[in-house]
Each structure stands twice: as C-alpha cells, then as structure tokens.
Scaffold this motif. Structure first.
Motif, short mmCIF file in Angstrom:
data_model
loop_
_atom_site.label_atom_id
_atom_site.label_comp_id
_atom_site.label_asym_id
_atom_site.label_seq_id
_atom_site.Cartn_x
_atom_site.Cartn_y
_atom_site.Cartn_z
N GLU A 29 39.35 5.69 -39.61
CA GLU A 29 39.45 4.42 -39.57
C GLU A 29 40.05 3.84 -40.77
N GLN A 83 47.89 6.90 -30.21
CA GLN A 83 46.69 6.48 -30.66
C GLN A 83 46.66 5.39 -31.49
N ALA A 86 47.64 2.06 -29.52
CA ALA A 86 46.47 1.80 -28.61
C ALA A 86 45.55 0.98 -29.49
N HIS A 87 45.28 1.47 -30.81
CA HIS A 87 44.50 0.99 -31.57
C HIS A 87 44.93 -0.38 -32.36
N ALA A 89 46.82 -2.36 -30.70
CA ALA A 89 46.40 -3.60 -29.44
C ALA A 89 45.07 -3.90 -29.76
N GLU A 90 44.16 -3.24 -29.78
CA GLU A 90 43.00 -3.38 -29.88
C GLU A 90 42.47 -4.19 -31.01
N LEU A 91 43.20 -4.28 -32.00
CA LEU A 91 42.84 -4.93 -33.18
C LEU A 91 43.84 -6.36 -33.48
N GLY A 92 44.69 -6.54 -32.35
CA GLY A 92 45.44 -7.68 -32.46
C GLY A 92 46.57 -7.75 -33.32
#
Length: 230
Positions: A29, A83, A86-87, A89-92
């Motif tokens: 990351e 990927q 998706a990531h 979206a998770e982090l806004g």
C-alpha cells in the motif's frame, strides 16, 4: 540477436494480468519513492490532475489522490484496476480516481492538452519496442497542457539484469517471466527532444536491487518546476 515482435508484448500483457489476479496488492500500500517525488514536483507546478500510465493495483494513484489531485489511472490489467477502485472506495477517494483499461501501444483516449501531469513508474521500460516507446512519448506530449510535467522511471543498461535471461532484441531481456526494455541515455535524450529535460536521477529499488533512472521533463509554455533531488 532475435527481433522483438508484438507476440512478446502480448505474452507479457497476459502474464501481468495473471500476476495481478493471483497476487492482489502485490506491491503493498505504500507509494513508490518516485510517486512521492512526483507529487511534490506536480504541486510546485500547480497541477490539478494527474494521468498515471501503468497504475497496476493503484498504490501510487491512491497516493496522488490523497495529496489532493484528481487522478486518471490506466493499465491493461482489469484485475489490477479493480483492486484500485475497491481500495479507493474504502479510503473515501472514489470521487478523485477514475480508471481506464488501456494498452499503451494504442493512442491515449484523451483530448489534446487535457491533463496537467503524467506519471509512469516502470511502464515505459516494459516489453515495448523503441518505436512504441517513442509513440507513447508523443502521446504523452499530445495530452499534456502547455507547461505540463512528465515524470517517469525506467530500468537502465547499468541494471544487473541487463543482458541476462532471454534476449528479445532492442535491449529487451526477459528474466523470471518479466520482460524489460532497458534504457540507455541516448533513448532518454531522444524522448526529451522538444521538452525541457529537468532531471535524470539515478536510484535503486527492490532487493536485487533494480537500478533505475527517474526522468522529469516539462513541455514549453509554462513555469518549469524545480525537479529537486535526493
């Protein structure tokens, strides 16, 4: 020495698709050091948006978005870009990042002069022929606005894997399943014709370690950023 043909690039495309699918988040990351440097250069240049070529699963694209840039990320791997989405979206950060499946051997599907900055970490030194690399550099030039900045990294002919493994011609060597076009300085200088070449910075990355150049160049027509250094 054998001549490199399109079948090599096609095989590498499938290899990378499979690699991203089988190894999600394979690079972790944390952003690359090159991306951290590029973000600082882009900020100084007053860039608002960044086009990343070869974004993979998005560690650098997400870093750019986190720095406040609007990011367009391209890659030929739908798995990697999935990927990334998706990531994000998770982090806004979903509203700051858009993705596009794209093969850089084809013209970029963007209007002329439509982006402030372009970043490519080891994308230019994939299994691309010299004419394809030149064509890609021309496309980067086309989509950048006047004064726009291009930061890219490549493995060079001083790398330990240069000359090792399977030779495909045109300074392309395949080692461990990955084919790399190793750059010499003449190619870097040729790609900078008509630009302001701000910096060619040598650095190392990874366990081998890989030996790379980080190149910063700007189009005429705007205030040139300070490339800095490390």
């Amino acid at each position: 020495m054998p001549e490199q043909g399109p079948e090599v690039a096609d095989a590498q495309r499938e290899h990378w698709r499979r690699t991203y699918a089988e190894h999600p988040g394979m690079y972790g990351e944390a952003p690359s050091a090159a991306a951290v440097h590029a973000a600082a250069v882009f900020c100084v240049a007053g860039a608002g948006d960044v086009l990343e070529l070869g974004a993979g699963h998005g560690r650098d694209a997400l870093y750019f978005a986190g720095c406040g840039f609007t990011v367009r990320a391209t890659d030929f791997s739908p798995a990697g870009l999935g990927q990334l989405v998706a990531h994000a979206a998770e982090l806004g950060l979903g509203s700051s990042v858009s993705v596009l499946v794209h093969d850089v051997r084809r013209p970029l599907p963007l209007p002329d002069g439509s982006v402030d900055a372009v970043f490519a970490h080891m994308l230019m030194c994939m299994a691309l022929s010299t004419p394809e690399i030149r064509q890609l550099a021309d496309e980067v030039r086309r989509v950048l606005r006047p004064g726009g900045t291009f930061v890219y990294t490549v493995r060079h002919t001083g790398d330990a894997h240069y000359g090792a493994g399977t030779a495909h011609g045109d300074d392309i060597f395949e080692h461990g399943g990955f084919a790399v076009h190793f750059f010499d300085r003449a190619l870097v200088d040729a790609l900078a014709e008509g630009w302001e070449l701000r910096e060619v910075h040598a650095f190392e990355e990874g366990d081998l370690p890989r030996r790379l150049w980080r190149i910063t160049q700007t189009l005429p027509g705007g205030a040139a950023p300070d490339a800095g250094g490390e």
